[in-house]
Enzyme design. Structure first.
Site, PDB file in Angstrom:
ATOM      1  N   SER A   1     -17.247  -6.753  57.415  1.00 59.99           N
ATOM      2  CA  SER A   1     -16.417  -6.196  56.345  1.00 59.99           C
ATOM      3  C   SER A   1     -17.174  -6.176  55.020  1.00 59.99           C
ATOM      4  O   SER A   1     -18.252  -5.599  54.941  1.00 59.99           O
ATOM      5  CB  SER A   1     -15.100  -6.983  56.263  1.00 59.99           C
ATOM      6  OG  SER A   1     -14.116  -6.262  55.579  1.00 59.99           O
TER       7      SER A   1
ATOM      8  N   ASP B   1     -11.422   0.735  64.332  1.00 57.33           N
ATOM      9  CA  ASP B   1     -11.236   0.321  62.941  1.00 57.33           C
ATOM     10  C   ASP B   1     -11.239   1.545  62.044  1.00 57.33           C
ATOM     11  O   ASP B   1     -12.088   2.427  62.179  1.00 57.33           O
ATOM     12  CB  ASP B   1     -12.369  -0.620  62.530  1.00 57.33           C
ATOM     13  CG  ASP B   1     -12.293  -1.032  61.064  1.00 57.33           C
ATOM     14  OD1 ASP B   1     -11.171  -1.149  60.539  1.00 57.33           O
ATOM     15  OD2 ASP B   1     -13.355  -1.251  60.464  1.00 57.33           O
TER      16      ASP B   1
ATOM     17  N   CYS C   1     -13.347   0.257  57.799  1.00 59.82           N
ATOM     18  CA  CYS C   1     -14.820   0.300  57.769  1.00 59.82           C
ATOM     19  C   CYS C   1     -15.281   0.926  59.081  1.00 59.82           C
ATOM     20  O   CYS C   1     -15.960   0.292  59.896  1.00 59.82           O
ATOM     21  CB  CYS C   1     -15.412  -1.092  57.592  1.00 59.82           C
ATOM     22  SG  CYS C   1     -15.059  -1.876  56.010  1.00 59.82           S
TER      23      CYS C   1
ATOM     24  N   HIS D   1     -11.598  -3.814  63.786  1.00 64.46           N
ATOM     25  CA  HIS D   1     -12.415  -4.315  62.686  1.00 64.46           C
ATOM     26  C   HIS D   1     -13.125  -5.614  63.040  1.00 64.46           C
ATOM     27  O   HIS D   1     -14.254  -5.850  62.624  1.00 64.46           O
ATOM     28  CB  HIS D   1     -11.497  -4.535  61.474  1.00 64.46           C
ATOM     29  CG  HIS D   1     -12.204  -4.863  60.201  1.00 64.46           C
ATOM     30  ND1 HIS D   1     -12.934  -3.938  59.493  1.00 64.46           N
ATOM     31  CD2 HIS D   1     -12.272  -6.021  59.485  1.00 64.46           C
ATOM     32  CE1 HIS D   1     -13.412  -4.501  58.398  1.00 64.46           C
ATOM     33  NE2 HIS D   1     -13.032  -5.763  58.378  1.00 64.46           N
TER      34      HIS D   1
END
Length: 505
Positions: A224, A412, A415, A469
């Site tokens: 992240s 995800d 991102c 993610h």
């Protein structure tokens, strides 16, 4: 152009944002004049965590870290550990400690260190959680640490913990995150210089405390917002090694999972990914994309100006993501296959409950320091850093043979793999053309395709199947195998069956 012009344009962009119906109409967040804090608290509530402020404490309430000693550490054994087999703290090789940050006013950095279950000769791997401002203990208990928290608040061994193939470090940073704290608000960090210098100084002290691990291969990992932290930290370590500033750190590579690294490219990919995954319609796509030129200009100004321009770019470009989410409804933006019930996309609250138990706090030696899962104050302080391009320092590391792995779960949104793939392919280095022309090969685990890999020289990109993610949480077995092969320089090895399949396509 007049030197004042970029700053003037940044102010104009900020004004345009608040006058632009397109930028405002799709998100309730922009109705608040206190947007950064509101956004931070919304994200934290979305993880079912309490939005506590930050660990800036009175000196008399500190955890008892002695002044003058760089690291204070203890071996420990978590209470409520299921079936520990009568092992002692020495058998476990688990450590918790505080580092008194060298170049700070009064900051202490908390960390966990878990010796490998396999061999002390395994690589030393540090994990950084993003946020910015979220504790690495979230990854420890929910992704790749030695333990998971059961519903009855006991700890059970994680079959796929990364300590099975590495000596594993988790650090609470920047200051104010997790159990890290200061008695001086000036220690709150605002950019990657402060973050990377603190981490570099910590490593120097850590290897003095643990000289038996100093010659092991060293890898930096995280996810992240660590897509910002990690390249800066790797560059700082590499620079320190070259300049012989301290003890040599045997840096071999770094891995970023579903990271934010090059915002200019990644923000452009939001609408493309959302359209490809049927989150938005073509008409929505065309409308949202009208903001892209303004976002791109704002990001460029952030790279040349400073605080005002970077804040302006954050406001402008965030409207793209929030416009998509307004259309996505209750979709979990960390994993679009899932729904958010209210805003509780994930429930990580047991980590807070467990780490704030008196017995746990006593075993760790944290005194009266509150555990802060994610800090709105740290989040807001780092907003001026958000839109900066951290890809810029990676090519020099590649040229010196530092291995780089960028991996991303395919479901995800925030991102997403598409934006990450694009910046990796656009990055200019000596192997760019060969990397772009290399074939995709299956990444297999136990004979089944767990992802798609592209690699050339020290650079690898891995799209992970059936993951969002947090890849180590969604695909723990594949994530452990990824780490093992990558640190062993065997990531791109495929079976004979896979080679035959690729050649026949």
């Amino acid at each position: 152009m007049d030197k004042k012009c970029p700053r003037f344009l940044a102010v104009v962009l900020l004004g345009v944002l608040f006058l632009c119906p397109l930028c405002l109409a799709d998100s309730e967040l922009y109705s608040s004049a206190n947007f950064p804090t509101t956004e931070a608290e919304r994200l934290i509530r979305g993880l079912n965590l309490l939005p506590k402020d930050v660990n800036v404490v009175d000196q008399e309430n500190e955890s008892g870290v002695p002044q003058g000693k760089k690291i204070v550490e203890r071996k420990f054994k978590f209470p409520n550990l299921v079936d520990p087999g009568g092992v002692s703290v020495d058998d476990l090789g688990h450590h918790a400690g505080y580092y008194q940050i060298q170049h700070s006013h009064a900051a202490k950095m908390f960390y966990f260190f878990f010796e490998s279950r396999n061999s002390k000769n395994d690589p030393v791997v540090i994990w950084l959680t993003g946020g910015p401002g979220c504790s690495s203990e979230l990854a420890l208990f929910y992704e790749n640490g030695p333990f998971s928290i059961a519903k009855n608040m006991s700890l059970v061994w994680n079959e796929y913990g990364w300590d099975k193939v590495s000596n594993l470090l988790y650090v609470d940073q920047p200051t104010g995150t997790g159990f890290s704290y200061s008695s001086d608000k000036r220690d709150i960090r605002h950019n990657e210089d402060g973050v990377s210098n603190d981490l570099y100084d910590f490593l120097q002290a850590f290897f003095v405390e643990h000289p038996q691990f100093a010659k092991n291969d060293f890898y930096i990992t995280g996810e992240s917002y660590a897509g910002h932290y990690i390249p800066a930290f790797a560059a700082r370590v590499h620079h320190g090694n070259k300049a012989k500033q301290g003890a040599h750190i045997n840096l071999k590579g770094f891995a970023i999972g579903n990271g934010l690294t090059n915002p200019e490219i990644q923000y452009k990919a939001y609408s493309d990914y959302a359209l490809d995954m049927s989150i938005i319609k073509k008409s929505d796509y065309e409308r949202i994309n009208k903001v892209l030129p303004v976002c791109e200009t704002a990001i460029k100004l952030c790279g040349t100006d400073g605080t005002i321009a970077c804040m302006a770019s954050y406001y402008v470009c965030s409207s793209i993501f929030n416009s998509i989410m307004a259309l996505a409804g209750d979709t979990n933006y960390y994993d679009i296959r899932k729904k958010c019930e209210g805003r509780l996309c994930y429930d990580f609250s047991n980590a807070e409950k467990f780490l704030n138990k008196k017995s746990v706090r006593e075993s760790l030696g944290v005194g009266d320091i509150d555990f802060v899962s994610c800090s709105p104050t740290v989040y807001q302080a780092m907003l001026v850093d958000w839109m900066r391009n951290l890809e810029a320092g990676i090519p020099a590391l590649l040229e010196d043979g530092i291995k780089v792995l960028i991996y991303a779960g395919e479901y995800d949104l925030i991102c997403n793999w598409l934006g990450n793939s694009r910046w990796v392919h656009a990055m200019e280095w000596s192997g760019q053309k060969e990397f772009g022309g290399s074939s995709e090969i299956p990444f297999e685990v136990d004979g089944s395709a767990a992802g798609v890999l592209k690699t050339h020289g020290p650079l690898s990109f891995l799209k992970v199947h059936d993951a969002g993610h947090m890849v180590p949480m969604d695909q723990p077995k594949a994530a452990l195998e990824m780490l093992k092969r990558w640190t062993g320089s065997k990531l791109s090895e495929v079976s004979a069956e896979s080679q035959n399949l690729v050649s026949s396509i």
